[in-house]
Structure formats: structure tokens, C-alpha cells
Scaffold this motif. Structure first.
Motif, mmCIF file in Angstrom:
data_model
loop_
_atom_site.group_PDB
_atom_site.id
_atom_site.type_symbol
_atom_site.label_atom_id
_atom_site.label_comp_id
_atom_site.label_asym_id
_atom_site.label_seq_id
_atom_site.Cartn_x
_atom_site.Cartn_y
_atom_site.Cartn_z
ATOM 1 N N VAL A 1 14.664 -48.866 19.476
ATOM 2 C CA VAL A 1 15.170 -47.504 19.676
ATOM 3 C C VAL A 1 14.515 -46.599 18.651
ATOM 4 N N GLN A 2 13.931 -45.502 19.143
ATOM 5 C CA GLN A 2 13.353 -44.485 18.284
ATOM 6 C C GLN A 2 13.330 -43.176 19.066
ATOM 7 N N GLY A 3 13.131 -42.090 18.337
ATOM 8 C CA GLY A 3 12.976 -40.807 19.002
ATOM 9 C C GLY A 3 14.251 -40.010 19.215
ATOM 10 N N ASP A 4 15.411 -40.616 19.033
ATOM 11 C CA ASP A 4 16.670 -39.881 19.137
ATOM 12 C C ASP A 4 16.723 -38.874 17.985
ATOM 13 N N ALA A 5 17.038 -37.611 18.290
ATOM 14 C CA ALA A 5 17.066 -36.576 17.251
ATOM 15 C C ALA A 5 18.032 -36.926 16.123
ATOM 16 N N ARG A 6 19.067 -37.713 16.428
ATOM 17 C CA ARG A 6 20.037 -38.092 15.401
ATOM 18 C C ARG A 6 19.449 -39.059 14.378
ATOM 19 N N LEU A 7 18.286 -39.617 14.670
ATOM 20 C CA LEU A 7 17.645 -40.563 13.762
ATOM 21 C C LEU A 7 16.776 -39.874 12.706
ATOM 22 N N ARG A 8 16.732 -38.553 12.717
ATOM 23 C CA ARG A 8 15.962 -37.822 11.712
ATOM 24 C C ARG A 8 16.498 -38.160 10.316
ATOM 25 N N ASN A 9 15.575 -38.337 9.366
ATOM 26 C CA ASN A 9 15.937 -38.862 8.044
ATOM 27 C C ASN A 9 15.279 -38.031 6.945
ATOM 28 N N PRO A 10 15.923 -36.923 6.531
ATOM 29 C CA PRO A 10 15.315 -36.063 5.506
ATOM 30 C C PRO A 10 15.526 -36.589 4.091
ATOM 31 N N TYR A 11 14.544 -36.348 3.236
ATOM 32 C CA TYR A 11 14.599 -36.715 1.817
ATOM 33 C C TYR A 11 14.561 -35.437 0.979
ATOM 34 N N ALA A 12 15.414 -35.396 -0.040
ATOM 35 C CA ALA A 12 15.477 -34.225 -0.913
ATOM 36 C C ALA A 12 15.382 -34.626 -2.372
ATOM 37 N N ALA A 13 14.819 -33.717 -3.160
ATOM 38 C CA ALA A 13 14.700 -33.902 -4.605
ATOM 39 C C ALA A 13 15.669 -32.955 -5.306
ATOM 40 N N ILE A 14 16.310 -33.441 -6.367
ATOM 41 C CA ILE A 14 17.312 -32.662 -7.105
ATOM 42 C C ILE A 14 17.139 -32.935 -8.600
ATOM 43 N N VAL A 15 17.167 -31.876 -9.392
ATOM 44 C CA VAL A 15 17.179 -32.019 -10.850
ATOM 45 C C VAL A 15 18.628 -32.163 -11.299
ATOM 46 N N VAL A 16 18.905 -33.132 -12.154
ATOM 47 C CA VAL A 16 20.252 -33.320 -12.694
ATOM 48 C C VAL A 16 20.586 -32.136 -13.602
ATOM 49 N N ASN A 17 21.814 -31.657 -13.509
ATOM 50 C CA ASN A 17 22.236 -30.443 -14.199
ATOM 51 C C ASN A 17 22.294 -30.661 -15.718
ATOM 52 N N PRO A 18 21.450 -29.975 -16.482
ATOM 53 C CA PRO A 18 21.471 -30.175 -17.941
ATOM 54 C C PRO A 18 22.721 -29.599 -18.604
ATOM 55 N N ARG A 19 23.458 -28.739 -17.902
ATOM 56 C CA ARG A 19 24.706 -28.244 -18.482
ATOM 57 C C ARG A 19 25.766 -29.342 -18.521
ATOM 58 N N ARG A 20 25.674 -30.296 -17.585
ATOM 59 C CA ARG A 20 26.572 -31.448 -17.611
ATOM 60 C C ARG A 20 26.089 -32.496 -18.613
ATOM 61 N N GLY B 1 28.498 -29.597 -9.154
ATOM 62 C CA GLY B 1 27.900 -29.213 -10.420
ATOM 63 C C GLY B 1 27.098 -30.293 -11.104
ATOM 64 N N HIS B 2 26.850 -31.408 -10.414
ATOM 65 C CA HIS B 2 26.089 -32.499 -11.038
ATOM 66 C C HIS B 2 24.581 -32.268 -10.971
ATOM 67 N N GLY B 3 24.143 -31.472 -10.006
ATOM 68 C CA GLY B 3 22.722 -31.251 -9.832
ATOM 69 C C GLY B 3 22.417 -29.797 -9.582
ATOM 70 N N LEU B 4 21.150 -29.446 -9.778
ATOM 71 C CA LEU B 4 20.685 -28.103 -9.472
ATOM 72 C C LEU B 4 20.338 -28.043 -7.983
ATOM 73 N N ARG B 5 19.454 -27.190 -7.589
ATOM 74 C CA ARG B 5 19.186 -26.950 -6.177
ATOM 75 C C ARG B 5 18.638 -28.182 -5.461
ATOM 76 N N ARG B 6 19.140 -28.420 -4.242
ATOM 77 C CA ARG B 6 18.593 -29.473 -3.365
ATOM 78 C C ARG B 6 17.335 -28.943 -2.683
ATOM 79 N N VAL B 7 16.224 -29.682 -2.833
ATOM 80 C CA VAL B 7 14.948 -29.264 -2.258
ATOM 81 C C VAL B 7 14.476 -30.341 -1.291
ATOM 82 N N GLU B 8 14.508 -30.019 -0.010
ATOM 83 C CA GLU B 8 14.046 -30.982 0.991
ATOM 84 C C GLU B 8 12.522 -31.014 0.962
ATOM 85 N N VAL B 9 11.954 -32.198 0.768
ATOM 86 C CA VAL B 9 10.504 -32.284 0.573
ATOM 87 C C VAL B 9 9.784 -33.078 1.660
#
Length: 270
Positions: free
Chosen positions: A208-227, A94-102
Motif C-alpha cells: 500500500v502506497q500513495g494514500d494521501a494520509r500516508l504523507r510523512n512530514p519532518y520538521a526541525a525545531i530549536v530547543v527553547n534557551p529560555r527553558r 514553550g519547550h521549543g522555538l518555531r517548527r520548521v518543516e524541511v
């Protein structure tokens, strides 16, 4: 004085001087990672966002774990971070609103060009096992950043990080960790964005590069104003929406180092 109050006060003072009386632009605080800051991404993105919306973004650049802690206290309006499990827990609690992978990039293992541990290849777990087997020096950020947490996951798959002096936790950002690795001739895990902008490479190279496990996603989240009712959620949501928009995604795609793209836009519907 709390960090939030200082950032907002300083930002408002700077902006009011350039704005018409009674029309100071809104200012939001973004807690984000050292990789987005040190790579130069924000210097590329934020002027475009301000031109499009009139909203000023003040960045607190720390490790992802620290950024999440700042947001939990209500000392930021939005997040741009890269530890999916921690982000999903943040939203579920409940600390943040929707996670948006950008956007996404990847991690790389860098180390001495001569590669005394024989780590070079396409398998991050096998590489770490070889490093541990010969007790080659390894520099860990040790700062609860997204990179540090990813490194810990990889070491767990490899059977555990080595003990003793070969494994060094610097408690520092990515640029500083790379500086330490360059000085010691050590291995380290880096995000590609910071590596692309890092110039003090000495004898370091990507091993070392190219291993699928090395994928690094970034997401944006708005902090929950109800908190935290003081959070500037509307302006923060505009920032998240802009990052995920066609304009924001094009801005991410156009960011380059040495002519090469650093982040790949991934928001749906771009």
C-alpha cells in the motif's frame, strides 16, 4: 553521567585534536529519529553542514516520542522529527522555538508478496481492516516513534488494532521492525526512507502506497534557551536555517537510494 554531557564531551575531545588551539568548533546535539539515521540521510547531510559552518552535529537517534522527551529535559539543542501534532504541542508548551518543516516522504505498508490478507491497494485504512479480519500477523514498532504514532492513528480509523498474538509490538526501531516482519512473514508500516535502505527484505514487498494520509512530514525545531539556558541555541538555529536554505534543501533533494530520491525538500523560499 547524563547523555548530553557524554555526547558533548566525546565530540569536543575528538574535534579539539583537529582544531587550532583555543578554536574548538561548536558541537550541537540533535535528537532525531531512527529513520533519518538508518536511511543514511545524516551521513549525507552532516558533512556538508559542517563544511559550510564548522559546526559538528552529534545525533541521538531514537523514536520521535523519545526525542521530544530528551529535548524537554534540555538534553538536546535541536530536533528533527516527524509527528506534527506532537511537535506543535512541544512548541506551544514553550519547550521549543518555531517548527520548521524541511522535508517530507511517505509511509508504506509492507507485507508478504503473496498478500494473504488481500491488503494490496491504495487505501491504508481498508488494508488494515483486511489484515485484522483474517488475524494476519502485524509487527508494530511500539516505541512512540512518529511511525508508531501514525500507525496508531490508522488503526483507530480502521476500527482498532487486532488483539492477541497476531499483533506484535517489538519496542524497536524501524530497521529491527522490518527484520522481525521479514522473519515472520508479517505486515508492518514503514517509512519509505528506511525501506529504501533495507536489504534483508526476504519475501516482503510494498503493498500500500500513495494514500494521501500516508504523507510523512519532518520538521526541525530549536530547543527553547529560555527553558534551558545551556542550550546552544545560536548554533542549533544555524543548523535549522541551513536545512531550510537553498543549500540545505538541495542537499536533501540529492540524497538517493538506488537512484531514487528518498526525501522531498519542502521548506518555503528554497
Amino acid at each position: 553521567m547524563r547523555r548530553r554531557a557524554w555526547l558533548r564531551g566525546a565530540g569536543a575531545a575528538l574535534l579539539t585534536a583537529a582544531a587550532p588551539a583555543g578554536a574548538a568548533p561548536p558541537v550541537i546535539v540533535l535528537a532525531s529519529t531512527t529513520s533519518t539515521e538508518q536511511s543514511g540521510l545524516f551521513a549525507h547531510l552532516l558533512p556538508r553542514f559542517r563544511q559550510a559552518t564548522g559546526i559538528e552535529v552529534r545525533v541521538v537517534a531514537v523514536g520521535t516520542g523519545q526525542a521530544l522527551d530528551i529535548a524537554r529535559r534540555g538534553d538536546a539543542d535541536a530536533l528533527l522529527v516527524h509527528d506534527q501534532a506532537a511537535e506543535e504541542a512541544f512548541v506551544a508548551e514553550g519547550h521549543g522555538l518555531r517548527r520548521v518543516e524541511v522535508m517530507v516522504n511517505d509511509f508504506v505498508l509492507v507485507g508478504p508478496r503473496a498478500d494473504p490478507a488481500g491488503a494490496r491497494g491504495g487505501d491504508i485504512v481498508a488494508a488494515l481492516r483486511r489484515i485484522a479480519a483474517v488475524a494476519a500477523p502485524f509487527v508494530s514498532r511500539g516505541d512512540r516513534s512518529g511511525t508508531h504514532l501514525a500507525e496508531r492513528r490508522f488503526w483507530a480509523l480502521a476500527g482498532g488494532a487486532p488483539s492477541g498474538r497476531a499483533y506484535r509490538e517489538c519496542g524497536c526501531g524501524m530497521g529491527q521492525a522490518l527484520n522481525v516482519a521479514a522473519a515472520l512473514g508479517a505486515y508492518t508500516l514503514a517509512d519509505r526512507a528506511t525501506w529504501a535502505s533495507f536489504r534483508n527484505r526476504a519475501d516482503l514487498a510494498v503493498l500500500v502506497q500513495g494514500d494521501a494520509r500516508l504523507r510523512n512530514p519532518y520538521a526541525a525545531i530549536v530547543v527553547n534557551p529560555r527553558r534551558h539556558p545551556h542550550v546552544r541555541a545560536e548554533a542549533a538555529q544555524r543548523f535549522v536555517d541551513w536545512l531550510a536554505s537553498a543549500e540545505g534543501q538541495a542537499a536533501i533533494a540529492s540524497f538517493r537510494r538506488d537512484g531514487q530520491p528518498v526525501f522531498q525538500p519542502v521548506a518555503a523560499g528554497r
